[in-house]
Design an enzyme around this catalytic site. Structure first.
Site, PDB file in Angstrom:
ATOM      1  N   GLU A  67       0.871  -1.168   0.000  1.00 42.22           N
ATOM      2  CA  GLU A  67       0.000   0.000   0.000  1.00 42.22           C
ATOM      3  C   GLU A  67       0.913   1.225   0.000  1.00 42.22           C
ATOM      4  OE1 GLU A  67      -2.714   0.334   3.317  1.00 42.22           O
ATOM      5  OE2 GLU A  67      -3.466   2.260   2.560  1.00 42.22           O
ATOM      6  N   ARG A 114       5.337 -13.338   9.108  1.00 44.35           N
ATOM      7  CA  ARG A 114       5.964 -12.049   8.846  1.00 44.35           C
ATOM      8  C   ARG A 114       7.282 -11.951   9.595  1.00 44.35           C
ATOM      9  NH1 ARG A 114       2.175  -8.269   8.873  1.00 44.35           N
ATOM     10  NH2 ARG A 114       3.463  -6.481   9.245  1.00 44.35           N
ATOM     11  N   LYS A 120       4.485   0.617   9.920  1.00 46.29           N
ATOM     12  CA  LYS A 120       4.566   1.920   9.257  1.00 46.29           C
ATOM     13  C   LYS A 120       4.047   3.023  10.169  1.00 46.29           C
ATOM     14  CE  LYS A 120       3.577   0.137   4.687  1.00 46.29           C
ATOM     15  NZ  LYS A 120       2.400  -0.016   3.842  1.00 46.29           N
TER      16      LYS A 120
HETATM   17  P1  ATP Z   1       2.590  -2.267   8.094  1.00 47.79           P
HETATM   18  O1  ATP Z   1       1.915  -3.179   9.030  1.00 47.79           O
HETATM   19  O2  ATP Z   1       3.990  -1.914   8.452  1.00 47.79           O
HETATM   20  O3  ATP Z   1       1.776  -1.052   7.726  1.00 47.79           O
HETATM   21  P2  ATP Z   1       1.609  -3.571   5.839  1.00 47.79           P
HETATM   22  O4  ATP Z   1       1.449  -5.037   5.928  1.00 47.79           O
HETATM   23  O5  ATP Z   1       0.366  -2.791   5.999  1.00 47.79           O
HETATM   24  O6  ATP Z   1       2.745  -3.110   6.773  1.00 47.79           O
HETATM   25  P3  ATP Z   1       1.785  -3.364   3.035  1.00 47.79           P
HETATM   26  O7  ATP Z   1       2.268  -2.213   2.238  1.00 47.79           O
HETATM   27  O8  ATP Z   1       0.347  -3.697   2.995  1.00 47.79           O
HETATM   28  O9  ATP Z   1       2.257  -3.099   4.512  1.00 47.79           O
HETATM   29  O10 ATP Z   1       2.661  -4.652   2.732  1.00 47.79           O
HETATM   30  C1  ATP Z   1       2.979  -5.108   1.450  1.00 47.79           C
HETATM   31  C2  ATP Z   1       3.339  -6.546   1.538  1.00 47.79           C
HETATM   32  O11 ATP Z   1       4.446  -6.728   2.406  1.00 47.79           O
HETATM   33  C3  ATP Z   1       2.196  -7.376   2.088  1.00 47.79           C
HETATM   34  O12 ATP Z   1       2.062  -8.534   1.296  1.00 47.79           O
HETATM   35  C4  ATP Z   1       2.620  -7.703   3.482  1.00 47.79           C
HETATM   36  O13 ATP Z   1       2.131  -8.944   3.885  1.00 47.79           O
HETATM   37  C5  ATP Z   1       4.140  -7.710   3.370  1.00 47.79           C
HETATM   38  N1  ATP Z   1       4.737  -7.379   4.651  1.00 47.79           N
HETATM   39  C6  ATP Z   1       4.548  -6.269   5.400  1.00 47.79           C
HETATM   40  N2  ATP Z   1       5.227  -6.337   6.561  1.00 47.79           N
HETATM   41  C7  ATP Z   1       5.869  -7.529   6.549  1.00 47.79           C
HETATM   42  C8  ATP Z   1       6.738  -8.203   7.473  1.00 47.79           C
HETATM   43  N3  ATP Z   1       7.076  -7.674   8.649  1.00 47.79           N
HETATM   44  N4  ATP Z   1       7.218  -9.426   7.114  1.00 47.79           N
HETATM   45  C9  ATP Z   1       6.891  -9.974   5.935  1.00 47.79           C
HETATM   46  N5  ATP Z   1       6.084  -9.400   5.034  1.00 47.79           N
HETATM   47  C10 ATP Z   1       5.566  -8.196   5.326  1.00 47.79           C
HETATM   48 MG    MG Z   2      -1.238  -3.826   4.670  1.00 46.57          MG
END
Ligand code: ATP
Ligand code: MG
Length: 552
Positions: free
Chosen positions: A37, A262, A272
């Site tokens: 995102e 994760r 984030k």
């Molecule tokens: P945050 O929780 O930091 O806002 P998010 O999951 O909302 O992170 P996205 O931009 O939606 O962030 O993530 C893009 C991709 O990266 C998704 O497929 C998500 O599952 C993966 N991702 C995010 N954080 C991790 C992590 N700590 N380990 C592995 N994959 C991750």
């Molecule tokens: Mg997300």
């Protein structure tokens, strides 16, 4: 590139892809995607997902799309889109196609009309609070909204009215009609569309209703023909709804979701939201602060992309959440830089030594102990040289083999030195040393006979004075996840020294270049703050893990 195999061929998701290929489930096709995102900068957690998705694509000679999941207009910005693209490229990956969920808004909307027509969706005019109340929870059964049994025609008319802007925010939503009392809360008639009168960074004001992530995501995967939609474990409970969308809409392509653990890293935060707070509260110097676990930050600090790919490889892919100690990341960086970076001499906290019997001498030093192809350089001795203050003890403890009065010590590449005199200021602080110098001698013996045990680094007096920024872990707490997580920021995470000296051969180093400053640590020339004649060197990582002993 690192020499260890990268993730992909030996994990349970690769096994699934092999099985799917064998059973011809997707007609032999493999297509993955990385779906960020664009509401912030990528961090080391995303690195794991990127290496997995792009790594699988590489290993199966397939493709991986970069898809921006931009269904939430409030938080998303072009700045983040640009940064994400640049970070993925920097990590060493190339996408098969670059897409935006917003490209599919029309298709996703038409599929919502199809759900209406199938009697599988309805427009609900309960307030958000009522919807939450009616939904119940794990202990309380849900109950049906009074709007649940509207006719297909009425639902279509109202959905179109939503799209036309006739409802204010919070006044109507489109919901899937599944089961108000389903044991999986995610299936209790989840919301598909909400009214949001917000400007979108790509579609502008074309839309005033936006699809929910859980609805848009499977359908975006389907539009692109993704086969394996890989996400993190917390989405396992959402998978039944993912499948419901694909099956009920009956999309031409039928992607499947698989979850993995994760990345959770100690001594830092990987959300984030929290990273944004650190930036907004001024607790770090921006998203690219070298202490940040963002790709931007690590890149600026001097971490090579190969070290991050190596971390993904060492961590592997599993189905169970677990903490990864940040020392594993640090070891990846150290191993990588040890193998690849040229050596140089720098003195952080300099103490001048005057060589009373100085004679011209030029040292020739190998740039890398194991890589003759990296060549050598010269460093010319001057009458006054600088050594590290901590390499001198006036009254040394037993076992101290470096500089103390009367003791011969090796000067890296330039013979030997023996301290004869100590100069102090009125407060008793040592301001300089006088010493006798001796040219190099073949064999192990020193000028005074017997073995010389200590070797120290030094720089000549014409060495440029530089700023060094000594970076360390962002937090002092292993799990800075309590309410007062910000109070665990490491006060010594950034120590600035403006009076360090680097050997003259580094005067014209290119920003971004990495070196091992012998006996000191790995450093990279900062690409942002370095100005002509004003170099700034970032410590990427120390030579040894100084946290290991503190933890005991
Ligand atoms: P945050 O929780 O930091 O806002 P998010 O999951 O909302 O992170 P996205 O931009 O939606 O962030 O993530 C893009 C991709 O990266 C998704 O497929 C998500 O599952 C993966 N991702 C995010 N954080 C991790 C992590 N700590 N380990 C592995 N994959 C991750
Ligand atoms: Mg997300």
């Amino acid at each position: 590139m690192s020499t260890t195999p990268e993730p992909g061929l030996s994990n349970f998701i690769a096994d699934k892809i092999r099985a799917d290929n064998a059973s011809d489930k997707f007609g032999g096709r493999v297509l993955t995607r990385f779906p960020p995102e664009p509401n912030g900068y990528l961090h080391i957690g995303h690195v794991k997902s990127i290496c997995l998705n792009f790594g699988l694509a590489r290993d199966f000679a397939a493709g991986c799309n970069l898809r921006f999941d931009d269904t939430n207009p409030a938080a998303e910005e072009q700045e983040y889109v640009d940064a994400i693209e640049s970070d993925v490229h920097w990590l060493g990956f190339e996408w098969a196609g670059k897409y935006f969920a917003s490209d599919y808004f029309e298709q996703i909307y038409l599929w919502a009309e199809r759900l209406d027509e199938l009697g599988k969706a309805y427009v609900d005019e309960l307030s958000p609070e009522q919807i939450a109340e009616y939904r119940g929870d794990y202990h309380r059964p849900g109950k049906a909204s009074p709007f649940r049994d509207r006719s297909v025609d009425e639902n279509l008319r109202l959905l179109r009215a939503m799209r036309a802007g006739e409802f204010d925010e919070g006044k109507a939503v489109l919901r899937a009609k599944i089961d108000v009392n389903h044991p999986n809360m995610n299936l209790r008639d989840p919301v598909l569309y909400r009214v949001k009168k917000a400007h979108h960074h790509r579609t502008g004001d074309a839309w005033c209703i936006y699809p929910m992530y859980d609805y848009a995501h499977p359908l975006s995967d389907a539009v692109e023909g993704i086969t394996h939609s890989i996400c993190t474990l917390e989405f396992a409970d959402h998978r039944p709804f993912y499948d419901w969308c694909i099956q009920t809409v009956d999309t031409p392509y039928k992607p499947e979701q698989t979850e993995f653990a994760r990345l959770k890293l100690t001594y830092t935060v990987l959300s984030k939201r929290k990273l944004l707070q650190l930036v907004n509260d001024g607790l770090v110097d921006g998203w690219d602060d070298p202490r940040m676990p963002t790709i931007r930050g690590m890149r600026r600090r001097g971490v090579p992309p190969s070290a991050l790919r190596e971390l993904a490889s060492r961590v592997g892919v599993s189905k169970a959440d677990s903490w990864i100690d940040v020392s594993i990341l640090e070891a990846c960086i150290r191993d990588d830089l040890d193998a690849t970076s040229a050596r140089a001499m720098a003195v952080i906290d300099g103490l001048p030594i005057t060589l009373t019997n100085y004679a011209p001498f030029t040292a020739t030093l190998q740039n890398h102990p194991k890589k003759p192809e990296l060549g050598s350089r010269t460093v010319t001795l001057t009458e006054t040289i600088y050594v590290e203050r901590e390499d001198f003890e006036e009254a040394p403890a037993k076992g101290f083999f470096r500089l103390f009065p009367g003791n011969w010590v090796r000067l890296r590449g330039a013979g030997f030195v023996r301290v004869d005199g100590v100069t102090k200021d009125l407060g008793g602080v040592i301001t300089g040393l006088t010493a006798t110098w001796h040219a190099p001698i073949e064999g192990n013996e020193g000028p005074g006979g017997g073995k010389v045990k200590g070797t120290i680094h030094w720089v000549p007096s014409d060495s440029p004075v530089v700023e060094v920024r000594l970076y360390d872990r962002l937090f002092t707490a292993e799990h800075p996840d309590s309410d007062d997580w910000k109070s665990h920021l490491n006060p010594k995470g950034k120590v600035v020294v403006t009076t360090a000296r680097v050997e003259p051969s580094l005067a014209n180093a290119a920003p971004g270049t990495r070196y091992q400053f012998e006996r000191v640590g790995f450093f990279a020339l900062d690409e942002v703050d370095t100005k002509p004649g004003k170099p700034v060197w970032n410590r990427v990582i120390t030579l040894k893990d100084s946290w290991a002993k503190e933890k005991k």
